[in-house]
Design an enzyme around this catalytic site. Structure first.
Site, PDB file in Angstrom:
ATOM      1  N   VAL A 105      35.291   3.798   4.119  1.00 30.15           N
ATOM      2  CA  VAL A 105      36.313   2.789   3.673  1.00 30.15           C
ATOM      3  C   VAL A 105      37.480   2.971   5.030  1.00 30.15           C
ATOM      4  O   VAL A 105      38.312   2.059   4.836  1.00 30.15           O
ATOM      5  CB  VAL A 105      37.148   3.280   2.374  1.00 30.15           C
ATOM      6  CG1 VAL A 105      36.016   3.399   1.036  1.00 30.15           C
ATOM      7  CG2 VAL A 105      37.558   4.662   2.569  1.00 30.15           C
ATOM      8  N   HIS A 121      32.047   0.352  -0.791  1.00 30.01           N
ATOM      9  CA  HIS A 121      33.293   1.247  -1.583  1.00 30.01           C
ATOM     10  C   HIS A 121      34.514   0.620  -1.100  1.00 30.01           C
ATOM     11  O   HIS A 121      35.295   1.169  -1.454  1.00 30.01           O
ATOM     12  CB  HIS A 121      32.991   2.408  -1.053  1.00 30.01           C
ATOM     13  CG  HIS A 121      31.584   3.331  -1.602  1.00 30.01           C
ATOM     14  ND1 HIS A 121      31.036   4.351  -1.116  1.00 30.01           N
ATOM     15  CD2 HIS A 121      30.576   2.767  -2.396  1.00 30.01           C
ATOM     16  CE1 HIS A 121      29.971   4.778  -1.559  1.00 30.01           C
ATOM     17  NE2 HIS A 121      29.703   3.453  -2.469  1.00 30.01           N
ATOM     18  N   CYS A 149      53.205  -5.681  -6.280  1.00 32.33           N
ATOM     19  CA  CYS A 149      52.655  -6.840  -5.944  1.00 32.33           C
ATOM     20  C   CYS A 149      53.569  -7.657  -5.590  1.00 32.33           C
ATOM     21  O   CYS A 149      54.662  -7.958  -6.446  1.00 32.33           O
ATOM     22  CB  CYS A 149      51.837  -7.270  -7.088  1.00 32.33           C
ATOM     23  SG  CYS A 149      51.309  -9.206  -6.950  1.00 32.33           S
TER      24      CYS A 149
HETATM   25  C1  BV8 Z   1      28.638   3.343 -10.157  1.00 41.86           C
HETATM   26  C2  BV8 Z   1      35.544   5.458  -2.360  1.00 41.86           C
HETATM   27  C3  BV8 Z   1      28.115   2.614 -12.275  1.00 41.86           C
HETATM   28  C4  BV8 Z   1      36.753   6.648  -2.640  1.00 41.86           C
HETATM   29  C5  BV8 Z   1      33.292   6.331  -2.904  1.00 41.86           C
HETATM   30  C6  BV8 Z   1      24.920  11.391 -11.998  1.00 41.86           C
HETATM   31  C7  BV8 Z   1      23.698  11.104 -11.143  1.00 41.86           C
HETATM   32  C8  BV8 Z   1      23.799   9.927 -10.523  1.00 41.86           C
HETATM   33  C9  BV8 Z   1      24.903   9.110 -10.537  1.00 41.86           C
HETATM   34  C10 BV8 Z   1      26.110   9.618 -11.018  1.00 41.86           C
HETATM   35  C11 BV8 Z   1      26.130  10.865 -11.820  1.00 41.86           C
HETATM   36  N1  BV8 Z   1      27.346  10.813 -12.219  1.00 41.86           N
HETATM   37  C12 BV8 Z   1      28.235   9.834 -11.853  1.00 41.86           C
HETATM   38  C13 BV8 Z   1      27.418   9.201 -11.324  1.00 41.86           C
HETATM   39  C14 BV8 Z   1      27.765   7.774 -10.519  1.00 41.86           C
HETATM   40  C15 BV8 Z   1      28.369   7.977  -9.278  1.00 41.86           C
HETATM   41  C16 BV8 Z   1      28.069   9.154  -8.624  1.00 41.86           C
HETATM   42  O1  BV8 Z   1      27.185   8.768  -7.574  1.00 41.86           O
HETATM   43  N2  BV8 Z   1      28.468  10.029  -8.207  1.00 41.86           N
HETATM   44  C17 BV8 Z   1      27.867  11.228  -7.618  1.00 41.86           C
HETATM   45  C18 BV8 Z   1      29.168  12.191  -6.891  1.00 41.86           C
HETATM   46  C19 BV8 Z   1      26.892  12.286  -8.118  1.00 41.86           C
HETATM   47  N3  BV8 Z   1      28.571   6.731  -8.537  1.00 41.86           N
HETATM   48  C20 BV8 Z   1      29.732   5.861  -8.975  1.00 41.86           C
HETATM   49  O2  BV8 Z   1      30.555   6.184 -10.009  1.00 41.86           O
HETATM   50  C21 BV8 Z   1      29.608   4.587  -8.359  1.00 41.86           C
HETATM   51  N4  BV8 Z   1      29.619   3.506  -9.568  1.00 41.86           N
HETATM   52  O3  BV8 Z   1      27.722   4.106 -10.205  1.00 41.86           O
HETATM   53  O4  BV8 Z   1      28.967   2.549 -11.014  1.00 41.86           O
HETATM   54  C22 BV8 Z   1      28.925   1.368 -13.130  1.00 41.86           C
HETATM   55  C23 BV8 Z   1      27.886   0.355 -13.493  1.00 41.86           C
HETATM   56  C24 BV8 Z   1      28.367  -0.393 -14.010  1.00 41.86           C
HETATM   57  C25 BV8 Z   1      29.576  -0.673 -14.706  1.00 41.86           C
HETATM   58  C26 BV8 Z   1      30.376   0.502 -14.285  1.00 41.86           C
HETATM   59  C27 BV8 Z   1      29.947   1.773 -13.741  1.00 41.86           C
HETATM   60  C28 BV8 Z   1      30.595   4.470  -7.220  1.00 41.86           C
HETATM   61  C29 BV8 Z   1      30.574   5.121  -6.156  1.00 41.86           C
HETATM   62  C30 BV8 Z   1      31.695   5.036  -5.013  1.00 41.86           C
HETATM   63  C31 BV8 Z   1      32.560   6.264  -5.134  1.00 41.86           C
HETATM   64  N5  BV8 Z   1      33.629   5.741  -4.194  1.00 41.86           N
HETATM   65  N6  BV8 Z   1      34.282   6.483  -2.091  1.00 41.86           N
HETATM   66  C32 BV8 Z   1      37.377   7.056  -1.479  1.00 41.86           C
HETATM   67  O5  BV8 Z   1      36.758   7.091  -0.243  1.00 41.86           O
HETATM   68  O6  BV8 Z   1      38.447   7.185  -1.502  1.00 41.86           O
HETATM   69  S1  BV8 Z   1      32.364   7.638  -2.491  1.00 41.86           S
HETATM   70  C33 BV8 Z   1      32.434   8.616  -1.071  1.00 41.86           C
HETATM   71  O7  BV8 Z   1      31.279   9.344  -0.923  1.00 41.86           O
HETATM   72  C34 BV8 Z   1      32.784   7.888   0.077  1.00 41.86           C
HETATM   73  O8  BV8 Z   1      32.546   6.274  -0.164  1.00 41.86           O
HETATM   74  C35 BV8 Z   1      31.727   8.249   0.916  1.00 41.86           C
HETATM   75  O9  BV8 Z   1      31.199   7.311   1.780  1.00 41.86           O
HETATM   76  C36 BV8 Z   1      30.714   8.469   0.016  1.00 41.86           C
HETATM   77  C37 BV8 Z   1      29.268   9.090   0.114  1.00 41.86           C
HETATM   78  O10 BV8 Z   1      29.547  10.322   0.977  1.00 41.86           O
HETATM   79  P1  BV8 Z   1      28.854  10.326   2.584  1.00 41.86           P
HETATM   80  O11 BV8 Z   1      29.469   8.979   3.096  1.00 41.86           O
HETATM   81  O12 BV8 Z   1      27.501  10.504   2.373  1.00 41.86           O
HETATM   82  O13 BV8 Z   1      29.701  11.327   3.333  1.00 41.86           O
HETATM   83  P2  BV8 Z   1      29.344  13.014   2.908  1.00 41.86           P
HETATM   84  O14 BV8 Z   1      30.483  13.628   3.612  1.00 41.86           O
HETATM   85  O15 BV8 Z   1      28.943  13.275   1.580  1.00 41.86           O
HETATM   86  O16 BV8 Z   1      28.252  13.059   4.060  1.00 41.86           O
HETATM   87  C38 BV8 Z   1      28.390  13.030   5.360  1.00 41.86           C
HETATM   88  C39 BV8 Z   1      26.750  13.195   5.939  1.00 41.86           C
HETATM   89  O17 BV8 Z   1      27.027  12.883   7.443  1.00 41.86           O
HETATM   90  C40 BV8 Z   1      26.273  14.490   5.821  1.00 41.86           C
HETATM   91  O18 BV8 Z   1      24.889  14.468   5.436  1.00 41.86           O
HETATM   92  C41 BV8 Z   1      26.390  15.199   7.154  1.00 41.86           C
HETATM   93  O19 BV8 Z   1      25.148  15.879   7.367  1.00 41.86           O
HETATM   94  C42 BV8 Z   1      26.373  14.022   7.970  1.00 41.86           C
HETATM   95  N7  BV8 Z   1      27.084  13.935   9.332  1.00 41.86           N
HETATM   96  C43 BV8 Z   1      28.512  14.667   9.572  1.00 41.86           C
HETATM   97  N8  BV8 Z   1      28.720  14.701  10.857  1.00 41.86           N
HETATM   98  C44 BV8 Z   1      27.718  13.818  11.436  1.00 41.86           C
HETATM   99  C45 BV8 Z   1      26.653  13.467  10.424  1.00 41.86           C
HETATM  100  N9  BV8 Z   1      25.623  12.802  10.490  1.00 41.86           N
HETATM  101  C46 BV8 Z   1      25.387  12.551  12.062  1.00 41.86           C
HETATM  102  N10 BV8 Z   1      26.364  12.632  13.044  1.00 41.86           N
HETATM  103  C47 BV8 Z   1      27.518  13.317  12.672  1.00 41.86           C
HETATM  104  N11 BV8 Z   1      28.175  13.687  13.629  1.00 41.86           N
HETATM  105 ZN    ZN Z   2      50.175  -9.104  -8.873  1.00 46.92          ZN
END
Ligand code: BV8
Ligand code: ZN
Length: 241
Positions: A105, A121, A149
């Protein structure tokens, strides 16, 4: 044929590919100084993103959630795209079909010049009215709390997809179209734990794509990858051009 290095293999595939899809996560912005979510620096006042990035948290305490976003907006405002972001802009300009799906984001892909882009996202620089739904760009750092707003005085929220909220229909359609039609998919800097983005690599693989991961560490999707490149995105992604 001598064994190709992973980078040489991916580079060769990209040169031949008629359509390329890329998925990025917080790892691509790490080298711009933006904290990742699940790394050591991913916490704020001991809250995790999963605690604050929810509609329930915002309904319960909109000030606290806005304080968290103001803290991140202030940090991100000083960050610039890194060579990995710029390399993806170059890849997009190479003419064949290209689509970039980002979970980030922070707006750094847009700042670097990416245009064939879905910010699935949302974007930390966009706000949405909780009453009339109007979406607008807001670059105030900090944004005065609680923001209202300009059209209907309703409470503004970040135009960001929170946990438990569904992604925008248009973003999902564009993403699945890009996943099902690509010959090569790159998955860069994502831990592969957040859905539905974590299911995108399997979707592309299922549709016949060559899938390659760029990450410092293995992820739950590493086993399905044709190639895994271990390294920093800012150093390795430019080598794929
Ligand atoms: C939805 C906005 C359904 C916030 C974000 C159980 C099982 C399966 C799914 C679920 C579950 N329980 C709940 C769910 C659904 C849930 C989910 O997946 N939860 C997870 C935690 C289990 N998902 C949702 O709720 C999604 N919606 O499913 O809707 C629905 C359908 C119909 C009607 C209603 C509902 C919505 C998900 C969006 C959430 N919002 N962001 C904000 O940012 O303010 S997610 C948040 O995590 C960020 O956006 C981020 O981008 C995202 C993923 O994280 P990563 O980008 O992967 O970052 P992370 O730090 O984790 O990893 C970094 C990686 O980079 C690492 O691997 C590291 O090794 C590597 N790295 C580090 N440095 C480097 C590098 N690689 C290369 N070079 C480097 N230098
Ligand atoms: Zn408004």
């Amino acid at each position: 044929m001598p064994e190709r290095t992973p980078i040489a293999e991916v580079k060769a595939r990209l040169e031949r590919a008629k359509s390329v899809t890329v998925l990025t996560g917080a790892g691509i912005s790490a080298d711009s100084g933006v904290a990742t979510f699940r790394g050591a620096d991913g916490l704020w006042r001991n809250f995790r993103a999963e605690d604050l990035a929810t509609p329930e948290a915002f309904a319960r305490d909109p000030r606290l959630v806005w304080e968290w976003y103001n803290w991140r907006r202030e940090l991100i405002a000083t960050k610039r795209p890194n060579p990995a972001h710029h390399a993806l802009v170059e890849m997009e300009k190479r003419g064949r079909r290209f689509w970039l799906i980002t979970q980030n984001v922070d707006g750094l892909h847009r700042a670097a010049g990416s245009e064939q882009l879905s910010e699935i996202h949302g974007n930390i620089w966009r706000v949405r009215c909780t009453r009339c739904g109007q979406i607008s760009e807001n670059r105030q750092v900090p944004i005065p709390i609680l923001p209202s707003c300009s059209v209907c005085q309703g409470l503004l929220r970040p135009h960001i997809v929170w946990f438990g909220e569904s992604l925008a229909q248009r973003d999902l359609e564009q993403s699945y179209a890009a996943l099902e039609s690509c010959e090569v998919m790159l998955i860069i800097g994502t831990s592969g734990v957040v859905y539905p983005a974590a299911s995108f690599a399997p979707v592309a693989k299922q549709a016949g794509a060559f899938v390659a991961e760029v990450n410092l560490d293995p992820t739950p999707n590493s086993d399905l990858m044709d190639v895994s490149i271990r390294g920093r995105a800012s150093e390795t992604v430019p080598l794929l051009l």
